[in-house]
Design an enzyme around this catalytic site. Sequence first.
Site, short mmCIF file in Angstrom:
data_model
loop_
_atom_site.label_atom_id
_atom_site.label_comp_id
_atom_site.label_asym_id
_atom_site.label_seq_id
_atom_site.Cartn_x
_atom_site.Cartn_y
_atom_site.Cartn_z
N GLU A 94 0.82 -1.19 0.00
CA GLU A 94 0.00 0.00 0.00
C GLU A 94 0.87 1.25 0.00
OE1 GLU A 94 -3.90 -1.91 2.18
OE2 GLU A 94 -2.43 -0.96 3.45
N CYS A 107 3.52 8.64 0.83
CA CYS A 107 4.03 7.72 1.85
C CYS A 107 4.16 6.36 1.16
CB CYS A 107 3.03 7.68 3.01
SG CYS A 107 3.46 6.46 4.26
N CYS A 114 6.63 -6.81 6.88
CA CYS A 114 7.73 -6.18 7.60
C CYS A 114 8.47 -7.23 8.42
CB CYS A 114 7.22 -5.08 8.53
SG CYS A 114 8.54 -4.06 9.24
N CYS A 118 7.00 -4.51 15.82
CA CYS A 118 6.41 -3.47 16.68
C CYS A 118 4.97 -3.88 17.02
CB CYS A 118 6.43 -2.12 15.98
SG CYS A 118 8.07 -1.63 15.44
N CYS A 121 1.78 -1.93 15.57
CA CYS A 121 1.71 -1.64 14.13
C CYS A 121 1.05 -2.80 13.38
CB CYS A 121 3.12 -1.40 13.58
SG CYS A 121 3.12 -1.08 11.80
N GLY A 165 6.91 -1.83 5.87
CA GLY A 165 8.28 -2.30 5.82
C GLY A 165 9.27 -1.41 6.54
N GLU A 166 10.47 -1.95 6.72
CA GLU A 166 11.55 -1.22 7.38
C GLU A 166 12.58 -0.88 6.29
OE1 GLU A 166 12.53 0.31 10.19
OE2 GLU A 166 14.36 0.61 9.05
N SER A 197 12.19 6.83 7.23
CA SER A 197 11.81 6.59 8.63
C SER A 197 12.23 5.17 9.01
CB SER A 197 10.30 6.74 8.77
OG SER A 197 9.90 6.41 10.08
N SER A 220 11.68 6.12 14.66
CA SER A 220 10.49 5.81 15.46
C SER A 220 10.95 5.40 16.84
CB SER A 220 9.71 4.68 14.79
OG SER A 220 9.38 5.07 13.47
N LEU A 221 10.96 6.36 17.73
CA LEU A 221 11.57 6.12 19.04
C LEU A 221 10.56 5.55 20.04
CD1 LEU A 221 14.31 6.47 20.47
CD2 LEU A 221 13.56 8.73 21.19
N HIS A 222 9.51 6.26 20.28
CA HIS A 222 8.39 5.83 21.14
C HIS A 222 8.74 5.63 22.61
CE1 HIS A 222 6.09 5.66 17.52
NE2 HIS A 222 6.69 4.60 17.05
N ASN A 296 -3.11 5.37 16.05
CA ASN A 296 -4.22 4.86 15.25
C ASN A 296 -4.50 3.45 15.69
OD1 ASN A 296 -4.21 7.23 13.52
ND2 ASN A 296 -2.24 6.44 12.82
N CYS A 339 -0.74 6.06 9.72
CA CYS A 339 0.46 5.36 10.19
C CYS A 339 0.10 4.08 10.91
CB CYS A 339 1.19 6.21 11.22
SG CYS A 339 2.19 7.48 10.55
N1 SAH Z 1 9.54 0.84 9.67
C1 SAH Z 1 9.64 2.25 9.62
C2 SAH Z 1 8.59 2.93 8.74
C3 SAH Z 1 7.14 2.46 8.86
S1 SAH Z 1 6.15 2.99 10.21
C4 SAH Z 1 9.62 2.85 11.00
O1 SAH Z 1 9.43 2.11 11.94
O2 SAH Z 1 9.86 4.04 11.15
C5 SAH Z 1 5.85 4.68 10.10
C6 SAH Z 1 5.56 5.31 11.47
O3 SAH Z 1 4.27 4.93 11.97
C7 SAH Z 1 6.54 4.89 12.53
O4 SAH Z 1 6.93 5.99 13.27
C8 SAH Z 1 5.74 3.93 13.38
O5 SAH Z 1 6.25 3.79 14.65
C9 SAH Z 1 4.38 4.57 13.33
N2 SAH Z 1 3.28 3.69 13.70
C10 SAH Z 1 3.22 2.35 13.58
N3 SAH Z 1 2.02 1.90 14.01
C11 SAH Z 1 1.32 2.98 14.40
C12 SAH Z 1 0.00 3.17 14.91
N4 SAH Z 1 -0.83 2.16 15.08
N5 SAH Z 1 -0.40 4.44 15.18
C13 SAH Z 1 0.43 5.49 14.96
N6 SAH Z 1 1.67 5.38 14.47
C14 SAH Z 1 2.12 4.14 14.21
#
Ligand code: SAH
Length: 346
Positions: A94, A107, A114, A118, A121, A165-166, A197, A220-222, A296, A339
Amino acid sequence: MKGDKRDIRALTKEQLRAFFEDRGDKAFRGNQVYEWLWQKAAHTFDAMTNLSKETRQMLEDNFVINHIKVDTMQRSSDGTIKNAVKLHDGLVVESVLIPTETRTTACVSSQVGCSLDCRFCATSRLKRMRNLNPDEIYDQVVAIDNQSRLYFDRPLSNIVFMGMGEPLMNYNNVLKAIAKITSPEGLGMSPKRITVSTSGVPKMIRKMADEEVKFKLAVSLHSAIDAVRTSIMPFNATFPLKDLREALEYWYSKTKNRITYEYVVWKGINDTQEAVDALVRFCRFAPSKVNLIEYNPIDDGEFQQADDLAIKMYQDTLQDNGITVTVRRSRGKDIDAACGQLANKT
Ligand code: SAH
């Protein structure tokens, strides 16, 4: 027959020129074909109207164009467009067009599924089927550029590798795609308008730094606390924050490019003062800014967006410490285009 034919877009311009020369034709034909394939994004040899019928047939007999196909297109009430893109082997990824007042952002996906895990995700639930090749990444960008011109009357302005994907687990192909996107023989876009990213693969961040790439980096730190980050992004056990931090310091020393940290605040996971303080400390290692992204929901409610008060605490603490912070609203939620929601539901 198709099995014996080569993917013509795997050839460089030089190889295409040599192909024609070897057949006793003009090398210049190679340039023409190359231009059709890349600048004009032709899907068929028949479209190459400045070549003779015989040449087009000869190409048809020898090659295929493994172009992606936009299978379904969904439009959100906020203007966001989600494409389900079919690849030549039938797999689907997608990609999303995100319009704002002044910009159109694409995007794009870098892998089918992937390889990471995570827990918040949706894409991580699809196991990694394969890497996308450079053309398949490039084609997603071209398709969105066309949609931007058609529906918004302007070209694509920005690209984020935040689809499925990463990207750093498909490093070579992502870099080849970016080379084509930024080349005058491709789309001629500035690398400053491209953001890769990553969930943070230290070795690859160092490699990018060594190559002094010109695009932007988002991580993507979180969480800036190992135990917490490992509980939501299990691969953090393999690439702990110390390694990530050192790689990012190295990145900055080489590229002088500020890093963006993507960060979701979840109820009961990282909505504490201790978590913000750890983030502030992490931000000190290399010039950076924080993008707080809205969660989301993808399932049964295991993860929940923190309340507004917690978001405000993050904003205030970061600002008080001189760190730029932005809050990003989700786009395209009603069509599962936001996302972390890309999971080939259709
Ligand atoms: N693999 C890469 C790019 C894909 S994810 C990465 O991890 O950066 C793109 C962004 O969406 C990342 O910052 C990820 O952490 C975030 N993301 C993943 N699942 C999400 C969700 N359910 N709600 C909001 N952001 C999310």
